[in-house]
Design a protein around this motif. Structure first.
Motif, PDB file in Angstrom:
ATOM      1  N   SER A   6       0.835  -1.194   0.000  1.00 36.93           N
ATOM      2  CA  SER A   6       0.000   0.000   0.000  1.00 36.93           C
ATOM      3  C   SER A   6       0.872   1.249   0.000  1.00 36.93           C
ATOM      4  N   SER A   7       0.401   2.292  -0.654  1.00 35.20           N
ATOM      5  CA  SER A   7       1.151   3.549  -0.640  1.00 35.20           C
ATOM      6  C   SER A   7       0.858   4.352   0.630  1.00 35.20           C
ATOM      7  N   MET A   8      -0.259   4.077   1.278  1.00 34.75           N
ATOM      8  CA  MET A   8      -0.619   4.771   2.512  1.00 34.75           C
ATOM      9  C   MET A   8      -1.010   3.745   3.560  1.00 34.75           C
ATOM     10  N   LEU A   9      -0.637   4.031   4.784  1.00 36.87           N
ATOM     11  CA  LEU A   9      -1.022   3.191   5.917  1.00 36.87           C
ATOM     12  C   LEU A   9      -2.002   3.979   6.766  1.00 36.87           C
ATOM     13  N   ASP A  10      -2.439   3.425   7.886  1.00 38.24           N
ATOM     14  CA  ASP A  10      -3.372   4.179   8.719  1.00 38.24           C
ATOM     15  C   ASP A  10      -2.667   5.379   9.352  1.00 38.24           C
ATOM     16  N   SER A  11      -3.435   6.254   9.957  1.00 38.70           N
ATOM     17  CA  SER A  11      -2.908   7.541  10.422  1.00 38.70           C
ATOM     18  C   SER A  11      -1.813   7.400  11.478  1.00 38.70           C
ATOM     19  N   SER A  12      -1.892   6.404  12.339  1.00 39.56           N
ATOM     20  CA  SER A  12      -0.848   6.271  13.362  1.00 39.56           C
ATOM     21  C   SER A  12       0.487   5.880  12.740  1.00 39.56           C
ATOM     22  N   TRP A  13       0.453   5.001  11.739  1.00 37.66           N
ATOM     23  CA  TRP A  13       1.691   4.649  11.033  1.00 37.66           C
ATOM     24  C   TRP A  13       2.242   5.873  10.304  1.00 37.66           C
ATOM     25  N   GLU A  14       1.364   6.596   9.612  1.00 37.05           N
ATOM     26  CA  GLU A  14       1.805   7.774   8.854  1.00 37.05           C
ATOM     27  C   GLU A  14       2.441   8.812   9.778  1.00 37.05           C
ATOM     28  N   ARG A  15       1.840   9.035  10.932  1.00 39.66           N
ATOM     29  CA  ARG A  15       2.368  10.004  11.895  1.00 39.66           C
ATOM     30  C   ARG A  15       3.748   9.562  12.393  1.00 39.66           C
ATOM     31  N   ARG A  16       3.911   8.283  12.670  1.00 37.83           N
ATOM     32  CA  ARG A  16       5.196   7.777  13.148  1.00 37.83           C
ATOM     33  C   ARG A  16       6.275   7.865  12.067  1.00 37.83           C
ATOM     34  N   ILE A  17       5.927   7.621  10.820  1.00 39.74           N
ATOM     35  CA  ILE A  17       6.905   7.711   9.721  1.00 39.74           C
ATOM     36  C   ILE A  17       7.318   9.159   9.520  1.00 39.74           C
ATOM     37  N   ARG A  18       6.335  10.058   9.408  1.00 39.63           N
ATOM     38  CA  ARG A  18       6.635  11.484   9.182  1.00 39.63           C
ATOM     39  C   ARG A  18       7.415  12.099  10.332  1.00 39.63           C
ATOM     40  N   GLY A  19       7.061  11.735  11.558  1.00 37.70           N
ATOM     41  CA  GLY A  19       7.689  12.333  12.726  1.00 37.70           C
ATOM     42  C   GLY A  19       9.038  11.723  13.091  1.00 37.70           C
ATOM     43  N   GLY A  20       9.406  10.646  12.436  1.00 39.88           N
ATOM     44  CA  GLY A  20      10.676  10.008  12.738  1.00 39.88           C
ATOM     45  C   GLY A  20      10.667   9.212  14.018  1.00 39.88           C
ATOM     46  N   THR A  21       9.483   8.878  14.525  1.00 36.20           N
ATOM     47  CA  THR A  21       9.408   8.116  15.772  1.00 36.20           C
ATOM     48  C   THR A  21       9.263   6.620  15.532  1.00 36.20           C
ATOM     49  N   ARG A  45       7.944  -6.437  12.364  1.00 32.90           N
ATOM     50  CA  ARG A  45       7.069  -5.667  11.476  1.00 32.90           C
ATOM     51  C   ARG A  45       7.791  -4.646  10.614  1.00 32.90           C
ATOM     52  N   VAL A  46       8.872  -4.009  11.129  1.00 31.96           N
ATOM     53  CA  VAL A  46       9.490  -2.891  10.432  1.00 31.96           C
ATOM     54  C   VAL A  46      10.966  -3.187  10.158  1.00 31.96           C
ATOM     55  N   LEU A  47      11.332  -3.186   8.879  1.00 29.61           N
ATOM     56  CA  LEU A  47      12.722  -3.354   8.475  1.00 29.61           C
ATOM     57  C   LEU A  47      13.223  -2.026   7.940  1.00 29.61           C
ATOM     58  N   PRO A  70       9.694 -13.911  -2.781  1.00 30.19           N
ATOM     59  CA  PRO A  70       8.705 -14.905  -2.344  1.00 30.19           C
ATOM     60  C   PRO A  70       7.861 -14.404  -1.168  1.00 30.19           C
ATOM     61  N   TYR A  71       8.275 -13.306  -0.573  1.00 26.00           N
ATOM     62  CA  TYR A  71       7.565 -12.732   0.569  1.00 26.00           C
ATOM     63  C   TYR A  71       6.761 -11.493   0.176  1.00 26.00           C
ATOM     64  N   ALA A  72       6.571 -11.250  -1.113  1.00 21.98           N
ATOM     65  CA  ALA A  72       5.913 -10.025  -1.586  1.00 21.98           C
ATOM     66  C   ALA A  72       4.510  -9.850  -1.010  1.00 21.98           C
ATOM     67  N   ASP A  73       3.776 -10.939  -0.825  1.00 22.37           N
ATOM     68  CA  ASP A  73       2.414 -10.806  -0.298  1.00 22.37           C
ATOM     69  C   ASP A  73       2.394 -10.468   1.188  1.00 22.37           C
ATOM     70  N   ARG A  74       3.526 -10.556   1.865  1.00 22.28           N
ATOM     71  CA  ARG A  74       3.603 -10.213   3.287  1.00 22.28           C
ATOM     72  C   ARG A  74       4.051  -8.773   3.512  1.00 22.28           C
ATOM     73  N   ILE A  75       4.368  -8.039   2.432  1.00 26.80           N
ATOM     74  CA  ILE A  75       4.825  -6.651   2.551  1.00 26.80           C
ATOM     75  C   ILE A  75       3.613  -5.733   2.509  1.00 26.80           C
ATOM     76  N   ALA A  76       3.401  -4.985   3.587  1.00 29.97           N
ATOM     77  CA  ALA A  76       2.259  -4.066   3.663  1.00 29.97           C
ATOM     78  C   ALA A  76       2.567  -2.746   2.964  1.00 29.97           C
ATOM     79  N   SER A  77       3.793  -2.241   3.121  1.00 30.22           N
ATOM     80  CA  SER A  77       4.146  -0.957   2.528  1.00 30.22           C
ATOM     81  C   SER A  77       5.660  -0.819   2.453  1.00 30.22           C
ATOM     82  N   VAL A  78       6.105  -0.056   1.465  1.00 33.65           N
ATOM     83  CA  VAL A  78       7.519   0.299   1.316  1.00 33.65           C
ATOM     84  C   VAL A  78       7.565   1.820   1.280  1.00 33.65           C
ATOM     85  N   ARG A  79       8.298   2.406   2.209  1.00 27.52           N
ATOM     86  CA  ARG A  79       8.305   3.859   2.338  1.00 27.52           C
ATOM     87  C   ARG A  79       9.717   4.395   2.434  1.00 27.52           C
TER      88      ARG A  79
END
Length: 177
Positions: A63-78, A112-114, A148-157
């Motif tokens: 997905s290109s967008m995640l829910d708001s809590s994920w987006e806030r954590r990515i943008r804020g660097g937390t 969850r996060v690499l 082989p794990y492509a279906d397990r990837i929720a988002s790449v940011r």
């Protein structure tokens, strides 16, 4: 030019393909193609042609967008990566192998996060010299899509500057079902 008709195998393959796609407009009617089953060969001297496996439904795309809590954590660097790998400086083959190993390891450990450090993309206007700068960065998207794990990837940011900015990406994995 004369029109060519589809063979029974081609019709079956086309039928499998059309059943696996999603229409752009949900209200539109699907095109019906008759599915011809494989026929058995009556002559004992001939070997039967094996049936083609059905085409699998497309895997879930990131997905290109995640829910708001994920987006806030990515943008804020937390956002805190669970695991981090550094691919720059490796050959393409070694980087690809390390990426697949990291993905399998993260999934086995329910992470969850690499954070994947690829190196910054090449600068434009490079004084006419040919270089391989940014080769891993250029391939990483393809590697993730065909993994082989492509279906397990929720988002790449793109990573926050704290974690490398343009030189790194976050790969957010889906939860185990």
């Amino acid at each position: 030019m004369a029109r060519r008709h589809l063979s029974p195998e081609e019709k079956a393959l086309w039928g499998a393909l059309t059943r696996s796609v999603r229409p752009l407009r949900p209200g539109s009617r699907p095109i019906e193609m008759p599915v011809v089953p494989a026929v058995a060969v009556a002559d004992p001297g001939l070997t039967p042609v094996p049936r083609q496996p059905a085409i699998a439904a497309p895997a879930r795309a990131p997905s290109s967008m995640l829910d708001s809590s994920w987006e806030r954590r990515i943008r804020g660097g937390t956002l805190v990566p669970d695991i981090s790998i550094d691919l720059h400086g490796h050959s393409l083959a070694a980087a690809h192998a390390r990426l697949n190993h990291a993905l399998s390891s993260a999934l086995a450990r329910d992470l969850r996060v690499l954070l994947i450090v690829t190196g910054k993309p090449p600068k434009s206007g490079g004084l006419g010299r040919e270089s391989r700068r940014g080769a891993i960065r250029g391939e990483i998207g393809h590697w993730l899509e065909t993994s082989p794990y492509a279906d397990r990837i929720a988002s790449v940011r793109l990573a926050h500057p704290r974690h490398g900015g343009e030189g790194a990406i976050y790969v957010i994995l889906r939860r185990k079902k």
